[in-house]
Write a protein that holds these residues in place. Structure first.
Motif, PDB file in Angstrom:
ATOM      1  N   ASN A 423       0.810  -1.204   0.000  1.00  0.00           N
ATOM      2  CA  ASN A 423       0.000   0.000   0.000  1.00  0.00           C
ATOM      3  C   ASN A 423       0.850   1.264   0.000  1.00  0.00           C
ATOM      4  OD1 ASN A 423       0.568  -1.384   2.379  1.00  0.00           O
ATOM      5  ND2 ASN A 423      -1.070  -0.432   3.549  1.00  0.00           N
ATOM      6  N   GLY A 424       0.271   2.323  -0.583  1.00  0.00           N
ATOM      7  CA  GLY A 424       0.927   3.622  -0.578  1.00  0.00           C
ATOM      8  C   GLY A 424       2.094   3.718  -1.533  1.00  0.00           C
ATOM      9  N   ASN A 425       1.967   3.154  -2.743  1.00  0.00           N
ATOM     10  CA  ASN A 425       3.013   3.243  -3.760  1.00  0.00           C
ATOM     11  C   ASN A 425       2.428   3.826  -5.047  1.00  0.00           C
ATOM     12  OD1 ASN A 425       5.648   1.869  -2.707  1.00  0.00           O
ATOM     13  ND2 ASN A 425       3.996   0.555  -1.974  1.00  0.00           N
ATOM     14  N   GLN A 426       3.036   3.536  -6.195  1.00  0.00           N
ATOM     15  CA  GLN A 426       2.565   4.044  -7.482  1.00  0.00           C
ATOM     16  C   GLN A 426       2.267   2.896  -8.443  1.00  0.00           C
ATOM     17  OE1 GLN A 426       4.707   7.851  -8.761  1.00  0.00           O
ATOM     18  NE2 GLN A 426       6.291   6.847  -7.569  1.00  0.00           N
ATOM     19  N   LEU A 427       1.801   1.789  -7.915  1.00  0.00           N
ATOM     20  CA  LEU A 427       1.525   0.618  -8.734  1.00  0.00           C
ATOM     21  C   LEU A 427       0.308   0.869  -9.629  1.00  0.00           C
ATOM     22  CD1 LEU A 427       2.062  -2.130  -6.010  1.00  0.00           C
ATOM     23  CD2 LEU A 427       3.709  -1.303  -7.700  1.00  0.00           C
ATOM     24  N   THR A 428       0.407   0.401 -10.873  1.00  0.00           N
ATOM     25  CA  THR A 428      -0.660   0.617 -11.838  1.00  0.00           C
ATOM     26  C   THR A 428      -1.134  -0.728 -12.393  1.00  0.00           C
ATOM     27  OG1 THR A 428       0.998   0.917 -13.579  1.00  0.00           O
ATOM     28  CG2 THR A 428       0.182   2.900 -12.479  1.00  0.00           C
ATOM     29  N   GLY A 429      -2.120  -0.668 -13.322  1.00  0.00           N
ATOM     30  CA  GLY A 429      -2.665  -1.880 -13.914  1.00  0.00           C
ATOM     31  C   GLY A 429      -3.770  -2.465 -13.053  1.00  0.00           C
ATOM     32  N   THR A 430      -4.059  -3.728 -13.284  1.00  0.00           N
ATOM     33  CA  THR A 430      -5.111  -4.415 -12.540  1.00  0.00           C
ATOM     34  C   THR A 430      -4.516  -5.453 -11.604  1.00  0.00           C
ATOM     35  OG1 THR A 430      -5.363  -6.078 -14.283  1.00  0.00           O
ATOM     36  CG2 THR A 430      -6.737  -4.095 -14.435  1.00  0.00           C
ATOM     37  N   VAL A 431      -5.328  -5.936 -10.700  1.00  0.00           N
ATOM     38  CA  VAL A 431      -4.909  -7.028  -9.823  1.00  0.00           C
ATOM     39  C   VAL A 431      -5.009  -8.322 -10.635  1.00  0.00           C
ATOM     40  CG1 VAL A 431      -5.290  -8.233  -7.652  1.00  0.00           C
ATOM     41  CG2 VAL A 431      -5.802  -5.779  -7.829  1.00  0.00           C
ATOM     42  N   PRO A 432      -3.914  -9.035 -10.847  1.00  0.00           N
ATOM     43  CA  PRO A 432      -3.957 -10.241 -11.691  1.00  0.00           C
ATOM     44  C   PRO A 432      -4.986 -11.247 -11.181  1.00  0.00           C
ATOM     45  CG  PRO A 432      -1.687  -9.627 -11.234  1.00  0.00           C
ATOM     46  CD  PRO A 432      -2.549  -8.757 -10.370  1.00  0.00           C
ATOM     47  N   ALA A 433      -5.705 -11.862 -12.134  1.00  0.00           N
ATOM     48  CA  ALA A 433      -6.768 -12.792 -11.770  1.00  0.00           C
ATOM     49  C   ALA A 433      -6.245 -13.988 -10.991  1.00  0.00           C
ATOM     50  CB  ALA A 433      -7.492 -13.256 -13.035  1.00  0.00           C
ATOM     51  N   ASN A 434      -5.041 -14.431 -11.322  1.00  0.00           N
ATOM     52  CA  ASN A 434      -4.499 -15.619 -10.637  1.00  0.00           C
ATOM     53  C   ASN A 434      -3.477 -15.263  -9.573  1.00  0.00           C
ATOM     54  OD1 ASN A 434      -2.536 -14.751 -12.361  1.00  0.00           O
ATOM     55  ND2 ASN A 434      -2.017 -16.769 -13.173  1.00  0.00           N
TER      56      ASN A 434
END
Length: 791
Positions: A423-434
């Protein structure tokens, strides 16, 4: 016996003498008639005493200790023994310090002589242990307001019964109700006596553990602690904020058995992490978080040889930057073989000259093969999540660190996390399904996955929710915490908390500068033709070296018995400009794992040079001995720094595996393919590399024949571009890549012509290198022609 009446009371104070035995029944039977009964520990054990030793307050251990009367030969012997202790180590002040009655050593000596005299167990061992502890007491307790608890200290001659002290094989460790629980001072539920190095002699009653955390010790840790020697296994003095210690820490060298050192949240002082730490050769657990072991570098030498170290906490400190901006942690720390826990939360790195703050990358984690817990909360980081995560990693925390990238990195490799605070970063994209397949959750060990405060899109995937919650029922219990932002955690999601409700941040979330725009890859795909710097090579003169330690002219192993010089590097990115993906290949007999780019050639069974990307688990590769060994694992890692050493034969033994100096420039291709229509030529890229390197190789050989092979001659003949690529390789490679885009007629004609010219150069090279063989061939041919003419 004393007489008294109901209207008057008696008082009897006997402490501070050399009496033996307990209070007699003639006194205890009348104890109701006594206002006070005082004595030393010998008299007052399980007796009717109302006070013991200094507790009776007739004397004060600091201002008015029990007097020493040198009429007893035993007292004189004790004091002489203490003088010998002070003279025994160079890091201690000499015995003249005992002449100063205000010194802590003099006070400790007086207490030792008074209390130990008359005791049955008065020998050098017991005097030493008592004296060292008395030094610690007087050096850190200069007022009645200090030391929250000091039960039995300097009251009983049995120092093993003192608060916070554990001795080896002493029953009072268990019987003393006033002692701290030393097991609470250790980690992993280790019993302190089990940490003790039992191979030492004369172990009974030796102090093996000192556990005095959060006890308001104020003053300086005395260097006399070193006199406890290899017997001391635990020293826990954390959370004593005004407890000092200072360099040079020479006394560390005597504590050869110390396994656990906890000094976090104290005023211990050093210029960064001092080299003296490496003297604690048995050290397993180490905590100096929130101390003055700060404002200096994290020295690699400090961790050299500490192969037993499992736990490091150096958080909440400010360190000086170790080198250029792409530096990571010292190699000696990264490669500690047994390190399972690294805590570096709230750390800052600063250039002391410019006051510039530098940000750490986590690339080094890929090489931490035993790490299970890695926490970096609030430490400013840069880059993306390390990929792949170490197989051993279970608990990973980068709360508020500023990393960018996406969560796909969590799916590479074989690591299965139980706890991940991202938490509290700059992560992008989606949460991988697997992503759930990369988590190791159970009812016994429920997982943590906190993602709030990033820039992620989309909801929490159904596969993750169903896997651990069972139809979105949170009380299934396999997640202790699953947090995200509103987009991931709608009302019908499986999140256990949303955004600030998760409790890790007060509004707002951290605001970081945007990630930098990626730079374009250099020629050759950013070093796609190379080995990583961690690859191991056997040298004739300098032993086993990492690839990034090799130098021009080094003699390296190229087969079972042959060493050849490195005459050039096709790529030499010593400043770690390039970041590339490598295949990490292991066999049962390999020295660790070979790391090379997918297009680099390695020798398969039958001595066939093939691209590493064509190999699979179970394939056999050629080893240094010439035998073949099956591949047991292949995985992808990302590294900074790429290297391609060139030898005369074009081969080199890497991690015990026979590899080529060369690679294909056409993905996965073993043979040369020309033109846009793809006409295959029966020449492998390994053979082509040998042909195209002929002029360069011949030049270096002639230079070394004339001048000699020295470091000076080798370095003056080689130069590299900004990406670390040799100028001998850069332009021919660009020309060849152009050639591949031409029609079959053009590319074929130019290829044949160039190969012909280079073939002649190759023949000249052989003639110069093997003149005897050439002469023999000429003689044989000439003799046959002469014989045919005579016939």
């Amino acid at each position: 016996s004393s007489s008294s009446s109901s209207s008057s009371s008696c008082a009897l104070f006997l402490e501070g003498n050399q009496l033996t035995g307990t209070m007699p029944d003639s006194i205890c039977s009348r104890s109701s008639n006594f206002e006070a009964i005082g004595g030393d520990a010998a008299q007052c054990r399980n007796s009717c005493c109302t006070c013991v030793g200094y507790d009776c307050e007739t004397f004060d251990p600091d201002e008015n200790p029990f007097p020493v009367y040198l009429t007893s030969p035993q007292l004189e012997t004790i004091l002489e023994t203490i003088k010998d202790f002070q003279e025994s180590e160079s890091y201690l002040p000499d015995s003249s310090v005992l002449d100063d009655p205000t010194s802590y050593q003099a006070k400790a000596a007086v207490a030792t002589a008074n209390i130990m005299a008359g005791n049955d167990a008065v020998d050098d061992k017991h005097i030493l242990n008592f004296y060292v502890l008395a030094c610690l007491y007087h050096a850190t307790k200069n007022s009645d307001t200090y030391w929250i608890t000091a039960t039995n200290w300097l009251v009983s001659s049995d120092y093993c019964s003192w608060y916070g002290i554990t001795c080896y094989n002493n029953n009072n460790n268990d019987n003393n109700d006033n002692s701290t629980s030393l097991d609470d001072c250790t980690v992993d539920d280790a019993n302190v006596t089990s940490l003790f190095v039992t191979s030492l002699e004369d172990t009974d009653d030796r102090v093996v553990g000192i556990c005095l955390p959060s006890n308001e010790l104020i003053g300086m840790v005395p260097p006399e602690m070193g006199l406890l020697g290899g017997y001391l296994a635990l020293l826990s003095v954390d959370n004593n904020y005004e407890l000092l210690a200072d360099e040079p820490y020479d006394w560390f060298g005597s504590l050869t058995g110390l396994k656990q050192l906890f000094a976090g949240s104290t005023s211990w002082n050093a210029n960064g992490i001092p080299t003296a730490l490496n003297a604690l050769t048995a050290l397993e657990y180490f905590d100096v978080a929130y101390t003055f072991w700060s404002e200096g570098p994290i020295r690699g030498e400090a961790f050299a040889g500490l192969d037993n170290l499992k736990y490091i906490d150096i958080g909440d400190n400010l360190y000086h930057w170790m080198g250029d901006q792409d530096s990571t942690l010292p190699e000696e720390l990264i490669t500690l073989p047994g390190l399972t826990t690294l805590i570096m939360d709230n750390v800052r790195f600063l250039d002391p000259t410019t006051a510039t703050q530098y940000n750490l990358t986590l690339d080094f984690m890929e090489r931490m093969d035993s790490i299970a817990t890695a926490w970096f909360d609030q430490t400013r980081l840069e880059g993306s999540l390390p990929s792949p995560l170490p197989l051993s990693l279970k608990s990973f925390s980068i709360l508020g660190c500023g990393l960018w990238g996406n969560l796909e990195e969590l799916r590479t490799g074989e690591a299965r996390l139980t706890e991940a605070w991202l938490n509290g970063n700059q992560l992008t994209g989606t949460v991988p399904a697997n992503l759930g397949n990369r988590m190791d959750c159970s009812l016994e060990k429920p997982c943590v996955l906190n993602l709030e405060g990033n820039q992620l899109d989309g909801p929490m995937p159904t596969g993750l929710c169903n896997k651990y919650f069972g139809n979105n029922v949170p009380n299934a219990g396999k997640f202790r915490s699953l947090g995200g932002d509103a987009e991931q955690c709608s009302s019908d999601s499986c999140c256990t908390c949303v955004e600030f409700e998760c409790g890790f941040f007060d509004p707002p979330f951290p605001n970081f500068p945007p990630p930098p725009t990626p730079a374009p890859a250099p020629v050759g795909g950013g070093g796609g033709l190379c080995f990583s710097g961690a690859t191991l090579v056997e040298t004739k003169d300098r032993g086993l070296l990492r690839m990034d330690q090799l130098q021009l002219g080094d003699l390296v192993l190229t087969d079972a018995e042959t060493y050849e010089p490195i005459y050039s590097f096709g790529h030499y990115d010593i400043n770690a400009v390039n970041k590339a993906e490598f295949l990490q290949i292991s066999t049962e007999q390999s020295l660790g794992s070979l790391e090379l780019t997918p297009n680099h050639f390695v020798f398969k069974e039958g001595n066939q040079a093939v691209p590493a990307s064509s190999l699979s688990v179970g394939d056999k590769v050629v080893m240094a001995s010439g035998d073949s060994d099956a591949i047991v694992s292949i995985r992808t890692v990302t590294r900074k720094g790429v290297f391609a050493p060139y030898t005369y034969s074009g081969t080199i033994i890497t991690n015990g595996i026979k590899s080529s100096s060369f690679a294909t420039v056409q993905d996965n291709a073993r043979y040369v393919t020309l033109g846009t229509n793809g006409i295959q030529v029966p020449i492998t890229y390994h053979q082509l590399g040998l042909i195209f390197e002929s002029p360069h190789r011949l030049y270096c050989r002639l230079l070394w024949l004339v001048v000699g092979r020295t470091t000076t001659t080798t370095t003056t003949t080689e130069s590299y571009n900004n990406e670390g690529m040799s100028v001998w390789v850069e332009q021919p490679l660009q020309l060849y890549e152009w050639l591949l885009q031409q029609s079959p007629i053009v590319s074929g004609s130019l290829f044949v012509g160039t190969a012909g010219v280079l073939g002649v150069v190759n023949v000249v090279e052989w003639m110069l290198l093997y003149p005897g063989l050439v002469l023999a061939v000429v003689v044989v041919v000439a003799s046959r022609r002469f014989s045919s003419k005579r016939v």
